[in-house]
Enzyme design. Structure first.
Site, PDB file in Angstrom:
ATOM      1  N   ASN A 426       0.339  -1.116  -0.141  1.00  0.00           N
ATOM      2  CA  ASN A 426      -0.102   0.003   0.152  1.00  0.00           C
ATOM      3  C   ASN A 426       0.671   1.271  -0.055  1.00  0.00           C
ATOM      4  O   ASN A 426       1.984   1.580   1.054  1.00  0.00           O
ATOM      5  CB  ASN A 426      -0.973   0.311   1.364  1.00  0.00           C
ATOM      6  CG  ASN A 426      -1.585   1.617   1.131  1.00  0.00           C
ATOM      7  OD1 ASN A 426      -2.651   1.417   0.672  1.00  0.00           O
ATOM      8  ND2 ASN A 426      -1.469   2.099   2.137  1.00  0.00           N
ATOM      9  N   GLU A 427       0.716   2.200  -0.897  1.00  0.00           N
ATOM     10  CA  GLU A 427       1.050   3.228  -0.639  1.00  0.00           C
ATOM     11  C   GLU A 427       2.633   3.134  -0.737  1.00  0.00           C
ATOM     12  O   GLU A 427       3.227   3.877  -0.294  1.00  0.00           O
ATOM     13  CB  GLU A 427       0.558   4.000   0.194  1.00  0.00           C
ATOM     14  CG  GLU A 427      -0.661   4.746   0.156  1.00  0.00           C
ATOM     15  CD  GLU A 427      -0.560   5.179   1.245  1.00  0.00           C
ATOM     16  OE1 GLU A 427      -0.020   5.872   1.890  1.00  0.00           O
ATOM     17  OE2 GLU A 427      -2.401   5.937   1.454  1.00  0.00           O
ATOM     18  N   ASN A 428       3.036   2.087  -1.825  1.00  0.00           N
ATOM     19  CA  ASN A 428       4.635   1.732  -1.848  1.00  0.00           C
ATOM     20  C   ASN A 428       5.186   3.095  -2.228  1.00  0.00           C
ATOM     21  O   ASN A 428       6.643   3.113  -2.802  1.00  0.00           O
ATOM     22  CB  ASN A 428       4.750   0.837  -2.176  1.00  0.00           C
ATOM     23  CG  ASN A 428       4.155  -0.337  -1.614  1.00  0.00           C
ATOM     24  OD1 ASN A 428       3.230  -0.848  -1.987  1.00  0.00           O
ATOM     25  ND2 ASN A 428       4.869  -0.607  -0.848  1.00  0.00           N
TER      26      ASN A 428
END
Length: 821
Positions: A426-428
């Site tokens: 997530n949200e890398n």
């Protein structure tokens, strides 16, 4: 080209993976624990003998029950950062294994974030990763300790068990401390004492391929044994029972050589009863493992279904289009933080289903087996992900933890019929933990995780959210779209979604919504939209969550009222009904949750985007979802927590009704204002809105809704104020309720002419002296000693402890107010 996945998953129990088997004895170790929130000098400090009542005995331990979270209250304490560091738990247990040469284990359903386990002074195991299930075999250490004099004299025939947990900041661990949620510490899921025969199951896996019309399928069952004594022969008995209780098939198999994963059963199933979100029909699988060590047996649930994310198209379940109507869940709750009991979890999941949810993203880490079991039985499809969340990419230790957690998540939850997506991260695209932020290296590791996921389980799809430079690596992608909150207007939602849909093979939209301060309402909630530039996208960018600086945005410049949020939700839901290509969405999140990165929010350290508060109190937006997503007749007038409305004398004010009824009739003070038909595309409130001439003072609004032959009713009462106010000049503090030993006090803000300031948002600070205790640090609008006012008021509860207290309230620039309780 479409990829079609036909699958059925038997939800099989296992010793280390999913559920303790019937043939094992499993006991939750909830009681008789002591806890200290600091490190010890060594394990000897946990077990050394001390005199009864010795005043020099340090540190000072407190009695707790499990599950227990180190950060149960400090996560939302407005005055301190939450504790991140080592803590210790200790107890003494009776161990009486009924199996000859059986194994005794401690089965952790989850503890954060690094954990070490001791029997007396012997370290028997450790684990890194706060969300995995894991097991420690304490058999040998227990037997050795039972031979000591200390066992007989000091511990009176009980076994001392000590557990060190540690949620210290560590850049080489996932999740990142940059994440928008707390990295909790403690034994915050159940801990079980398990007795098992010397041969039992480590993991049991089941997979089935089902044909397109569901008429025929094949179930394949395999196992990985737990066999520390090297037993070489066993007999396995399996039986499958359908939802009506009829035995579908049974088999018996003799096995030699039990060290590797072993195939047990391939079963043809004709016309299986399919699992769906409306009818989550579950079979029962019974199994027994017979060996020289005894019999290990158990029962598990079985779900048959097939699903498909159509390329450039919608989602299909069992051959029919299903719009995924979803939300998100953090493992976080008022008063206990991550340490939710089974009853709390069940109440939360049932409330989601009552809202109409058929899909959930478990954010941002694998969650309790209890959650997955409830999703199976309630009919809620699941996206579950590992906590590779924000910060960038670390080194070898970091990567190995990510691989291990992905493997654990898939193997432990492989058999749940509800799971359809494995999340890789997530949200890398969010840097910050390391000097280097290399997109190509992130891509390489993302591909590795994606390949590992398919290797472990080729029957589910992979997914990530918000990392555009990796969107092509996974099966299903969700971009960042926050129309009407972090960017743009909520009316931009469909156009932005269509543009993002064109960029990827399979599109889903998870995370949308906005914050609302519970019990804050507005007569003009969309006013701030006039400042917002449209047509510039609707993604969340660095700094958008801040309440300071940057371009105009509703998250910073809006009023954070429930009135605005219901409009945003209403618009999104009406648009989703007209997007036939849409696979589904998931509102962020279901429940308000604690976060260290939002100290300035109206309830400090709370992400307030939930449709229920942190204690499951419903906000108004809950009913908007119900009006679109449920079939059981319902009707709800907006404003149940809005005691005073305001405006001009004779001015017509809008009243909104959220309902799934065909039609509704509204009454003001007993007079009918007509019947209106529901039309989902008639925004707002699907056409169920009336402009009414309130009278000064008390008003009663009643609605009667009809759906077929069923009639439902709702009613609210409120005051209408026409007097104008200036700025707040004074505070009043009053006890407004008392139930048993709990009193509720309310502060109100007035101007210099004693007119209540109904739009005041001043910071309020409660304090108390005496025998009572403020019920604060709960992370709710009525459970924080520091909180922004909602419509010129704020409330808090006090536990009186059958004594006397004085409650005080302060607000900058105003004289303090007091009340005696």
């Amino acid at each position: 080209m479409m990829i079609r996945y036909f699958c059925v998953f038997v939800i099989l129990g296992s010793l280390l993976g999913i559920q303790p088997a019937e043939g094992q004895e499993s006991k939750r170790l909830n009681q008789n624990w002591e806890f200290v929130k600091q490190d010890l000098g060594g394990i000897w400090e946990a077990v050394r003998p001390v005199g009864k009542g010795n005043p020099e005995s340090v540190p000072l331990w407190e009695s707790v029950t499990l599950p227990h979270c180190v950060n149960a209250t400090d996560a939302v304490d407005p005055d301190v950062n939450y504790y991140q560091g080592p803590s210790w738990y200790r107890t003494a247990i009776e161990v009486n294994n009924p199996y000859q040469k059986g194994r005794t284990l401690l089965h952790f359903e989850g503890a954060g974030q690094k954990t070490a386990v001791y029997v007396y002074t012997t370290k028997v195991g450790s684990h890194v990763g706060g969300y995995d299930e894991w097991t420690v075999d304490i058999t040998d250490a227990v037997e050795a300790f039972k031979k000591t004099e200390v066992y007989r004299k000091q511990f009176k025939g009980k076994i001392p068990v000590s557990v060190r947990t540690d949620n210290s900041r560590d850049l080489e661990m996932i999740p990142s401390d940059l994440s928008d949620f707390n990295i909790y510490g403690g034994i915050y899921r159940y801990l079980n004492l398990v007795y098992t025969p010397a041969l039992s199951t480590d993991k049991l896996f089941a997979k089935a391929e089902v044909d397109g019309d569901g008429k025929s399928g094949q179930l394949t069952v395999s196992t990985r044994f737990y066999n520390p004594m090297g037993i070489s022969e066993a007999k396995v008995l399996l039986k499958l029972v359908d939802p009506s209780g009829k035995v579908v098939a049974k088999t018996e198999k003799k096995l030699n050589g039990l060290s590797n994963d072993t195939g047990l059963w391939k079963l043809q199933v004709k016309r299986p009863v399919l699992w769906s979100t409306n009818q989550p029909s579950l079979y029962t699988l019974q199994y027994e493992i017979h060996s020289s060590a005894g019999v290990a047996k158990g029962t598990e649930k079985v779900g048959f279904r097939n699903f498909e994310f159509v390329e450039k198209g919608p989602f299909m379940l069992n051959g029919k289009r299903l719009l995924l109507r979803g939300t998100h869940r953090h493992e976080d709750h008022s008063g206990v933080a991550a340490a939710m009991t089974e009853n709390m979890i069940r109440e939360e999941m049932i409330l989601m289903k009552d809202m109409g949810v058929n899909f959930i993203r478990l954010a941002h880490y694998q969650q309790s087996r209890i959650v997955l079991n409830l999703c199976d039985s309630l009919g809620i499809m699941v996206w579950e992900e590992i906590p590779w969340c924000r910060g960038g990419l670390g080194g070898d230790v970091y990567k190995e933890q990510a691989r291990r957690m992905l493997t654990n998540m898939i193997e432990q939850h492989y058999n749940h019929a509800s799971v359809i997506l494995w999340g890789m991260g997530n949200e890398n695209d969010w840097p910050g933990d390391f000097p280097e932020f290399d997109k190509q290296k992130i891509r390489v590791f993302m591909k590795e995780l994606n390949d590992l996921s398919h290797q472990l389980d080729n029957s589910r799809l992979t997914a990530i959210r918000r990392c555009d430079f990796c969107s092509d690596l996974v099966d299903v992608y969700s971009p960042s779209i926050w129309a009407g909150w972090y960017r743009g207007n909520y009316t931009d939602y469909k156009a932005v979604s269509e543009e993002e849909f064109k960029k990827v093979k399979r599109f889903i939209h998870v995370e949308w919504g906005g914050d609302s301060h519970a019990m804050r309402h507005s007569e003009n909630p969309d006013k701030a939209l006039s400042k917002i530039k449209t047509g510039l996208g609707a993604d969340e960018r660095a700094g958008d969550a801040s309440l300071f600086g940057g371009a105009a945005r509703i998250s910073k410049d809006g009023d954070w009222s429930e009135s605005y949020l219901v409009n945003l939700v209403d618009w999104h839901l009406k648009e989703q009904e007209t997007m036939p290509w849409l696979s589904g969405t998931a509102y962020w999140p279901f429940k308000d949750f604690s976060t260290p990165v939002r100290p300035d929010n109206p309830v400090p350290y709370m992400n307030q985007k939930g449709v229920v508060e942190r204690d499951l109190t419903k906000k108004e937006a809950f009913y908007v979802f119900q009006s679109y997503w449920t079939t059981q007749p319902m009707v709800h007038i907006y404003g149940h927590t809005w005691p005073v409305r305001w405006g001009e004398q004779g001015e017509e004010k809008m009243v909104k009704v959220y309902a799934n009824c065909t039609e509704a009739e509204l009454f003001l003070n007993g007079k009918s204002f007509g019947v209106k038909k529901r039309n989902s595309q008639d925004f707002p409130a699907a056409g169920l809105r009336w402009n009414l001439p309130f009278v000064k003072g008390e008003n009663t609004v009643t609605v009667v809704g009809k759906k077929g032959k069923v009639t439902v009713k709702d009613e609210i009462k409120f005051t209408y104020q026409i007097e104008k106010w200036t700025k707040p000049a004074k505070l009043t503090l009053t006890k407004i309720d008392q139930k048993d030993d709990i009193a509720t006090v309310e502060v109100k803000l007035y101007d210099d002419k004693n007119i209540q300031c109904l739009d005041a948002v001043n910071w309020i600070n409660f304090s108390l002296a005496g025998e009572g205790k403020l019920m604060d640090n709960l992370g709710t609008s009525s459970g924080s000693r520091k909180v922004q006012a909602y419509n010129g008021r704020a409330i808090i509860k006090v536990k009186l402890n059958k004594g006397k207290s004085v409650v005080a309230v302060q607000s900058d620039g105003l004289s303090a107010a007091f009340t005696n309780l």
